[in-house]
Design a protein around this motif. Structure first.
Motif, PDB file in Angstrom:
ATOM      1  N   LYS A 164       8.645  17.415   3.466  1.00 38.55           N
ATOM      2  CA  LYS A 164       8.995  16.023   3.730  1.00 38.55           C
ATOM      3  C   LYS A 164       7.998  15.035   3.129  1.00 38.55           C
ATOM      4  O   LYS A 164       8.006  13.858   3.464  1.00 38.55           O
ATOM      5  CB  LYS A 164       9.122  15.803   5.238  1.00 38.55           C
ATOM      6  N   ASP A 165       7.161  15.514   2.224  1.00 36.28           N
ATOM      7  CA  ASP A 165       6.151  14.649   1.622  1.00 36.28           C
ATOM      8  C   ASP A 165       6.750  13.450   0.901  1.00 36.28           C
ATOM      9  O   ASP A 165       6.167  12.375   0.863  1.00 36.28           O
ATOM     10  CB  ASP A 165       5.284  15.445   0.636  1.00 36.28           C
ATOM     11  N   LYS A 166       7.919  13.624   0.312  1.00 39.23           N
ATOM     12  CA  LYS A 166       8.527  12.537  -0.468  1.00 39.23           C
ATOM     13  C   LYS A 166       8.790  11.312   0.397  1.00 39.23           C
ATOM     14  O   LYS A 166       8.674  10.179  -0.065  1.00 39.23           O
ATOM     15  CB  LYS A 166       9.807  13.022  -1.138  1.00 39.23           C
ATOM     16  N   LYS A 167       9.158  11.544   1.667  1.00 38.32           N
ATOM     17  CA  LYS A 167       9.406  10.424   2.569  1.00 38.32           C
ATOM     18  C   LYS A 167       8.112   9.671   2.867  1.00 38.32           C
ATOM     19  O   LYS A 167       8.101   8.440   2.927  1.00 38.32           O
ATOM     20  CB  LYS A 167      10.032  10.929   3.870  1.00 38.32           C
ATOM     21  N   VAL A 168       7.035  10.422   3.043  1.00 35.37           N
ATOM     22  CA  VAL A 168       5.736   9.799   3.293  1.00 35.37           C
ATOM     23  C   VAL A 168       5.270   9.029   2.064  1.00 35.37           C
ATOM     24  O   VAL A 168       4.813   7.887   2.155  1.00 35.37           O
ATOM     25  CB  VAL A 168       4.686  10.856   3.690  1.00 35.37           C
ATOM     26  N   ILE A 169       5.395   9.657   0.919  1.00 29.95           N
ATOM     27  CA  ILE A 169       4.971   9.019  -0.331  1.00 29.95           C
ATOM     28  C   ILE A 169       5.793   7.766  -0.610  1.00 29.95           C
ATOM     29  O   ILE A 169       5.264   6.748  -1.079  1.00 29.95           O
ATOM     30  CB  ILE A 169       5.071  10.020  -1.495  1.00 29.95           C
ATOM     31  N   GLN A 170       7.084   7.814  -0.309  1.00 26.26           N
ATOM     32  CA  GLN A 170       7.937   6.640  -0.514  1.00 26.26           C
ATOM     33  C   GLN A 170       7.449   5.467   0.335  1.00 26.26           C
ATOM     34  O   GLN A 170       7.414   4.320  -0.117  1.00 26.26           O
ATOM     35  CB  GLN A 170       9.389   6.970  -0.162  1.00 26.26           C
ATOM     36  N   TYR A 171       7.049   5.749   1.566  1.00 25.85           N
ATOM     37  CA  TYR A 171       6.518   4.696   2.443  1.00 25.85           C
ATOM     38  C   TYR A 171       5.222   4.121   1.867  1.00 25.85           C
ATOM     39  O   TYR A 171       5.022   2.903   1.851  1.00 25.85           O
ATOM     40  CB  TYR A 171       6.268   5.251   3.840  1.00 25.85           C
ATOM     41  N   ILE A 172       4.350   5.016   1.394  1.00 21.93           N
ATOM     42  CA  ILE A 172       3.084   4.566   0.806  1.00 21.93           C
ATOM     43  C   ILE A 172       3.344   3.659  -0.398  1.00 21.93           C
ATOM     44  O   ILE A 172       2.690   2.624  -0.571  1.00 21.93           O
ATOM     45  CB  ILE A 172       2.217   5.773   0.389  1.00 21.93           C
ATOM     46  N   LEU A 173       4.302   4.022  -1.209  1.00 21.21           N
ATOM     47  CA  LEU A 173       4.624   3.226  -2.396  1.00 21.21           C
ATOM     48  C   LEU A 173       5.143   1.845  -2.009  1.00 21.21           C
ATOM     49  O   LEU A 173       4.781   0.832  -2.635  1.00 21.21           O
ATOM     50  CB  LEU A 173       5.659   3.953  -3.261  1.00 21.21           C
ATOM     51  N   GLU A 174       5.975   1.789  -0.986  1.00 25.40           N
ATOM     52  CA  GLU A 174       6.489   0.492  -0.531  1.00 25.40           C
ATOM     53  C   GLU A 174       5.364  -0.361   0.040  1.00 25.40           C
ATOM     54  O   GLU A 174       5.298  -1.571  -0.194  1.00 25.40           O
ATOM     55  CB  GLU A 174       7.590   0.709   0.504  1.00 25.40           C
ATOM     56  N   LEU A 175       4.469   0.269   0.785  1.00 22.40           N
ATOM     57  CA  LEU A 175       3.301  -0.426   1.326  1.00 22.40           C
ATOM     58  C   LEU A 175       2.422  -0.948   0.197  1.00 22.40           C
ATOM     59  O   LEU A 175       1.864  -2.047   0.262  1.00 22.40           O
ATOM     60  CB  LEU A 175       2.509   0.540   2.204  1.00 22.40           C
ATOM     61  N   ASN A 176       2.334  -0.153  -0.849  1.00 19.94           N
ATOM     62  CA  ASN A 176       1.447  -0.485  -1.956  1.00 19.94           C
ATOM     63  C   ASN A 176       2.004  -1.565  -2.885  1.00 19.94           C
ATOM     64  O   ASN A 176       1.318  -1.998  -3.802  1.00 19.94           O
ATOM     65  CB  ASN A 176       1.123   0.779  -2.770  1.00 19.94           C
ATOM     66  N   ASN A 177       3.225  -1.983  -2.652  1.00 18.90           N
ATOM     67  CA  ASN A 177       3.768  -3.094  -3.437  1.00 18.90           C
ATOM     68  C   ASN A 177       2.922  -4.348  -3.273  1.00 18.90           C
ATOM     69  O   ASN A 177       2.826  -5.171  -4.192  1.00 18.90           O
ATOM     70  CB  ASN A 177       5.213  -3.387  -3.014  1.00 18.90           C
TER      71      ASN A 177
END
Length: 280
Positions: A164-177
């Motif tokens: 499920k890492d992709k879901k975590v990474i997706q959140y990090i990417l959105e935060l990093n916007n």
């Protein structure tokens, strides 16, 4: 940007909680989010008093606590007038009521303080904070005592190479916007040899890059028998500003990091915010 619209900040009126509130105010300003200051207490019950008397005392306590939190809100609004801040006093065990409240109000992020290594022996962060992180239905950001807000330059995600890492990474990417930080993926390995580690890292890296081929991640696969120590040492070397974990109750990083046998020396290294993202 709709990732974070409502931030919940539990407070027990302690100094660590005050630092978490200050951090949350900066986040709210950055994300144009609202804040809820939250406190819960165990209601008074006694077989020696009439129910009406117990109800009266609980109402008085609730009013007293509400006024106390309202004073904190009013102080914040003097310097941060554009932020929407509400207060809420609940009744019951905090780890249970907090999770229920988050689901009911659709909280996007919990920001809370943690006592840190200076006041707790042989524990990385407070057991209450760790419990909230494993039970909360939303991401939780734990702020070390005396830590002041700053824009993070590097975010590190400590992974177990989970499905499920992709879901975590997706959140990090959105935060990093908004953060615009460098992104690092870190795995601490206490079992494999170097050749096996390189092979496992290669497979994981390929999987991530197939989906996020335009994102410049850096990767570290570090060998270390003491996972928590290796993890904390590495984030110091990398100059990480926010450490991210997926709070899944399983063998691996999470179990090691929050195990009470972690030495005080190791605990002293965790001087940065810790963000947990449940990939449910």
């Amino acid at each position: 940007m709709t990732l974070i619209k409502t931030i919940l900040v539990p407070t027990d009126f302690s100094i660590p909680a005050d630092y978490a509130i200050r951090y949350a105010v900066n986040l709210a300003s950055l994300f144009d989010a609202s804040i809820i200051l939250y406190h819960t207490f165990i209601p008074f019950e006694s077989g020696f008093y009439p129910l009406a008397q117990s109800d009266k005392e609980n109402l008085e306590m609730e009013k007293k606590l509400t006024n106390r939190i309202a004073k904190i809100r009013d102080v914040i609004l003097k310097s941060s007038k554009d932020i929407s801040i509400s207060v809420y006093v609940d009744r019951g065990p905090i780890t249970i009521k907090l999770a229920e409240f988050c689901k009911k109000k659709k909280i996007d992020l919990i920001v809370m303080g943690t006592q840190g290594a200076s006041s707790i022996k042989e524990i990385l962060i407070g057991s209450f904070t760790a419990e909230v992180m494993t039970k909360a239905p939303c991401p939780v950001l734990a702020i070390p005592n005396e830590y002041k807000f700053k824009m993070p330059k590097q975010i590190t995600y400590a992974t177990n190479y989970g499905k499920k890492d992709k879901k975590v990474i997706q959140y990090i990417l959105e935060l990093n916007n908004l953060f615009k930080s460098k992104l690092n993926i870190l795995h601490i390995d206490d079992k494999k040899n170097i050749s096996t580690a390189e092979e496992e890292l290669g497979k994981y890296k390929k999987t991530i890059e197939l989906q996020y081929n335009e994102i410049p991640f850096s990767y570290h696969h570090v060998l270390g028998k003491d996972i928590s120590k290796a993890l904390l040492d590495q984030i110091m070397v990398d100059k990480t500003d926010i450490l991210v974990l997926n709070p899944v109750k399983r063998k691996g990083i999470w179990q090691h990091v929050f195990h009470k046998s972690v030495t005080k020396k190791t605990a002293c290294h965790i001087l940065i915010p810790l963000l947990t993202i449940p990939a449910k």
